[in-house]
Enzyme design. Structure first.
Site, short mmCIF file in Angstrom:
data_model
loop_
_atom_site.label_atom_id
_atom_site.label_comp_id
_atom_site.label_asym_id
_atom_site.label_seq_id
_atom_site.Cartn_x
_atom_site.Cartn_y
_atom_site.Cartn_z
N CYS A 1 66.59 14.46 4.77
CA CYS A 1 65.83 13.36 5.34
C CYS A 1 65.87 12.14 4.44
O CYS A 1 65.62 11.03 4.88
CB CYS A 1 64.39 13.78 5.56
SG CYS A 1 64.25 15.46 6.14
N ASN B 1 62.47 23.66 1.98
CA ASN B 1 63.72 23.25 2.62
C ASN B 1 64.78 22.80 1.62
O ASN B 1 65.94 22.67 1.97
CB ASN B 1 63.46 22.13 3.62
CG ASN B 1 62.59 21.04 3.04
OD1 ASN B 1 61.43 21.29 2.68
ND2 ASN B 1 63.11 19.85 2.94
C1 LIG Z 1 63.26 20.76 9.15
C2 LIG Z 1 61.88 20.86 8.62
C3 LIG Z 1 60.83 20.16 9.21
C4 LIG Z 1 61.05 19.25 10.39
O1 LIG Z 1 61.34 19.98 11.53
P1 LIG Z 1 61.88 19.25 12.87
O2 LIG Z 1 61.84 20.33 13.87
O3 LIG Z 1 63.26 18.79 12.53
O4 LIG Z 1 60.96 18.13 13.17
C5 LIG Z 1 59.56 20.32 8.69
N1 LIG Z 1 59.35 21.11 7.63
C6 LIG Z 1 60.34 21.79 7.03
C7 LIG Z 1 60.03 22.66 5.86
C8 LIG Z 1 61.63 21.67 7.49
O5 LIG Z 1 62.61 22.34 6.89
#
Ligand SMILES: *Cc1c(COP(=O)(O)O)cnc(C)c1O
Length: 391
Positions: free
Chosen positions: A329, A154
């Site tokens: 985050c 991410n």
């Molecule tokens: C955004 C994300 C999450 C969290 O997902 P949510 O649906 O917002 O809880 C987990 N892992 C990765 C790699 C992400 O990019």
């Protein structure tokens, strides 16, 4: 709208596509039934809509509809996967392998399991953000029950060698989980070809609504056991109780359907936009690309900038572009990103970084505006710094 900053933070979230919203709307007021109501048409039509999304998701990853468990997002899916497997398999072993650059929704459940007596191996990554498969090989133990490696990062967008990891796990009969929150709809995913046993998905990174995700759980060869983490009405084959959120589920299906239909052309378009941004930015000295140059998401460009303060850079970019200076985050705290630190960057470089997440609604004109503005900001910050140092 027009004088708001250009949105380039598509790894944090994406807007809902209008086509997705249109598909969702009837399910709020008109077709509001509970998919679990089996005695009337209200329930049937909601159930039919849920079934359709199950089929779309299953087809997207080469699974079967019964293997899709709806959750509130990837955070919940990751928690259910990691804790649910730990609880179901602990008689066989208590060792789990994951990676330093995983999302917190993987690392924190692992940390929690450690307090319960599980042993966690956290693999480092190479300078390009990829894991070293030899190190994975050496980390396997007879009591390893689970390997969790994300499909697409991410922050730096790198794509881990999922098929190779899957094969290594299958050879040893170890369950392989992957967090595919950033990958679904953007790169091909095939749970058979890649030997994926359990996989987390979410809708809001792919132009679907927030608050809905799914966990793929393999039913045969092997059948994955999962201890539920939320008990109640026995929904989702007992693995995740709670009334299904029909409008969000409909939106999730539509979002994935659109993303798959447009995947090839969109990947090409985003790659060009990213290349254009990188070509312009890299004319400056002291700009480093974070992560593997080609094995990455098309819309991701992560750079570290020498000779500027991270907070000042972030502030300087804000009026023109909405980007992230770390992972969304944790960007409220001004600490270097743990993902960039894991690449072996010094704290200074890790701190002065920009993550561009280019998406469906960005245009070439926007990329040019952003490139020019970022260059001007960096040059001006460097100049100020030189002046201060000379004084
Ligand atoms: C955004 C994300 C999450 C969290 O997902 P949510 O649906 O917002 O809880 C987990 N892992 C990765 C790699 C992400 O990019």
């Amino acid at each position: 709208m027009s004088n708001r900053p250009i949105y380039l933070d598509c790894h944090a979230t994406t807007p809902v596509d209008e086509r997705v919203l249109a598909a969702m709307l009837p399910y709020f007021i008109e077709k509001f039934g509970n998919p679990a109501s089996i005695n009337h048409v209200y329930g049937w039509e909601a159930e039919a809509a849920v079934k359709q999304t199950r089929e779309i998701l299953a087809a997207a990853i080469n699974a079967t509809p019964e293997e899709i468990i709806f959750t509130s997002g990837a955070t919940e899916a990751n928690n259910l996967a990691i804790k649910g497997i730990a609880e179901a398999y602990f008689p066989q072993g208590q060792h789990i392998i994951t990676v330093a650059t995983e999302h917190k929704a993987i690392l924190d459940p692992c940390k929690y399991l450690k307090t319960l007596g599980f042993e966690i191996t956290i693999l480092p990554v190479k300078q390009d953000g990829l894991i070293d498969l030899t190190q994975l090989e050496q980390a396997f133990r007879p009591d390893t029950i689970l390997v969790s490696v994300m499909a697409a990062n991410n922050e730096i967008g790198v794509l881990q060698p999922i098929a190779e990891i899957g094969e290594m796990c299958r050879d040893r009969n170890i369950i392989f989980h992957t967090d595919a929150a950033q990958a679904i709809g953007k790169i091909p995913l095939d749970v058979q070809a890649m030997n994926i046993d359990i996989m987390s998905l979410t809708a809001h990174k792919v132009y679907g609504p927030k608050g809905i995700g799914a966990l793929y759980v393999r039913r045969r060869n092997p059948r994955v056991q999962l201890a539920p983490q939320q008990h109640g009405g026995g929904h989702e084959r007992g693995m995740r109780s709670g009334t299904l959120y029909t409008p969000q589920i409909v939106g999730f299906g539509k979002a994935v359907e659109i993303a798959l239909a447009e995947q090839a052309t969109e990947t090409e378009r985003l790659t060009q936009l990213r290349q254009s941004l990188w070509t312009q930015l890299s004319q400056l000295e002291g700009i480093h690309l974070n992560g593997h140059p080609t094995q990455r998401l098309a819309g991701n460009l992560s750079i570290s900038v020498e000779g500027v303060d991270g907070a000042a850079l972030s502030l300087g970019l804000q009026p023109v572009m909405a980007v992230s200076s770390g992972s969304a985050c944790s960007s409220a705290v001004t600490a270097p990103s743990y993902v960039l630190t894991a690449l072996g960057h010094s704290e200074q470089l890790a701190y002065a970084s920009i993550r561009f997440g280019i998406g469906r609604f960005n245009t070439a004109e926007e990329i040019d505006i952003v490139a020019k503005s970022a260059i001007a900001t960096i040059q001006s910050l460097r100049k100020q710094r030189t002046l201060v140092h000379k004084r």
